[in-house]
Design an enzyme around this catalytic site. Structure first.
Site, short mmCIF file in Angstrom:
data_model
loop_
_atom_site.label_atom_id
_atom_site.label_comp_id
_atom_site.label_asym_id
_atom_site.label_seq_id
_atom_site.Cartn_x
_atom_site.Cartn_y
_atom_site.Cartn_z
CD1 TRP A 106 -1.93 -2.32 1.85
CD2 TRP A 106 -2.86 -1.46 0.01
NE1 TRP A 106 -2.86 -3.22 1.39
CE2 TRP A 106 -3.44 -2.72 0.26
CE3 TRP A 106 -3.28 -0.73 -1.10
CZ2 TRP A 106 -4.43 -3.27 -0.56
CZ3 TRP A 106 -4.26 -1.27 -1.93
CH2 TRP A 106 -4.83 -2.53 -1.65
CG ASP A 176 -3.33 3.94 4.31
OD1 ASP A 176 -4.36 3.76 4.99
OD2 ASP A 176 -3.09 3.30 3.26
CE LYS A 200 -8.44 -3.00 5.17
NZ LYS A 200 -8.10 -4.15 4.33
#
Length: 365
Positions: A106, A176, A200
């Protein structure tokens, strides 16, 4: 009338498990939301009924994360992946650089997008070690004049997580936190911007939370499309256009659930307990299970490991699925095994999986 259903052991990496009590409340309110005669999905986003939901979700997030008055909360769309572009588009000024700490897939994607808008570089990287660890704070190399420093707090694919964050002084720190936000207390004041896809720990997919320092908003470029300006959403309380109303409603209910459990300290204690059940099993297996992350960088959210051979791994995953454990396959890019133990995954699920791991080792050693 509630349907009686058999709930599975849900270890999916995202979208992930939601608290059963939140799902039950959504079920109860689905047709008639609090006497409106409509579902929350049917409410006008300009109505008082919806604005109450919207504003309460913002207030709850501020309370739980102890967000200071220097920051504000935005509800956006496009997932964390759109933030990879929005951040440099808004804040990577001409003549400045941005540092990216490379700890997994990511951060690589965020770096690739940022290159489209300006000069970026690796402030640190653990790629040579196959992303098995998080860089130490003294390994970070960035400049005092940088536009910002970007990191990914938890790496879902490789199973690593930051334990401490750097104090970057005048350099805006951007993170992030898609896969570990709300999993433990954090000092929000350290960060100029935090962003997180909701799917999540916060709720269903479709909502992206951005926590942004107000003075950073003032530094943003203005010659960019309206919907890609943070200031557009800030000035309109994230109601410039129709927001993902059902997702924000669900996010608010998840926040209420966290509060009822005792807040982030209680959540963190539970997450430690769940992760330890699996890591202790890996460490006691004499190499039958091989953890991917180094012990000092292990994630409490995504627990990654391999078995000694591909054939044994395949058998393990097949039997895990047959035993009712869903989502245990590692990410398609690296394979292996992964247990995602997000907030809503109960301790009992990790205990059951620990027992399965021990039994499988006994039968296959």
């Amino acid at each position: 009338m509630k349907l009686q259903v058999q709930r599975t052991y849900n270890f999916n990496a995202g979208p992930s498990a939601l608290p059963i009590s939140v799902l039950e409340k959504a079920q109860e309110e689905l047709i008639d939301f609090r006497g409106t005669g409509m579902s929350v999905m049917e409410l006008s986003h300009r109505s008082k009924a919806y604005e109450d939901v919207h504003n309460q979700a913002i207030a709850s997030l501020k309370e739980l994360l102890s967000i200071p008055d220097t920051h504000e909360v935005l509800f956006l769309q496009g997932g964390a992946s759109l933030q990879f572009s929005m951040i440099p588009m808004n804040f990577l000024q001409t003549g400045k650089k941005a540092g990216y700490v490379m700890t997994g897939s990511w951060s690589e994607k965020a770096f690739t997008e940022a290159k489209l808008f300006g000069e970026v570089y690796h402030a640190a990287s653990t790629k040579e070690g196959n992303y098995r660890s998080i860089p130490t704070l003294d390994q970070l190399q960035y400049n005092s004049t940088d536009a910002y420093l970007h990191l990914t707090s938890n790496n879902t694919i490789y199973g690593t997580q930051w334990k401490d964050f750097p104090d970057t002084g005048d350099v805006p720190l951007i993170a992030d936190m898609s896969s570990d936000i709300l999993s433990k207390p954090i000092d929000v004041s350290k960060f100029a911007l935090i962003y997180a896809g909701a799917q999540k720990n916060l709720g269903p997919s479709g909502v992206t939370v951005v926590i942004i320092r107000k003075d950073l908003l003032e530094q943003a470029h203005t010659a960019i499309p309206t919907m890609l300006k943070y200031s557009t959403h800030s000035k309109n309380n994230s109601l410039y256009n129709t927001p993902p109303t059902f997702g924000i409603y669900m996010l608010g209910e998840v926040l209420n659930w966290v509060r009822e459990l005792g807040g982030l300290s209680a959540i963190a204690e539970q997450n430690e307990k769940k992760a330890n059940l699996i890591y202790e099993t890996i460490d006691a297996s004499n190499g039958f299970y091989i953890g991917h992350a180094t012990p000092d960088s292990r994630s409490l959210m995504n627990l990654t490991f391999n078995l000694a051979s591909k054939d044994l791994e395949k058998k393990f995953l097949e039997q895990a699925k047959q035993s009712g454990f869903v989502g245990v396959n590692g990410h398609r890019s690296i394979g292996g095994c992964r247990v995602s133990a997000y907030n809503a995954v109960p301790v009992e699920a990790c205990q059951a999986f620990k027992e399965f791991m021990i039994q499988f080792q006994t039968e296959n050693s």
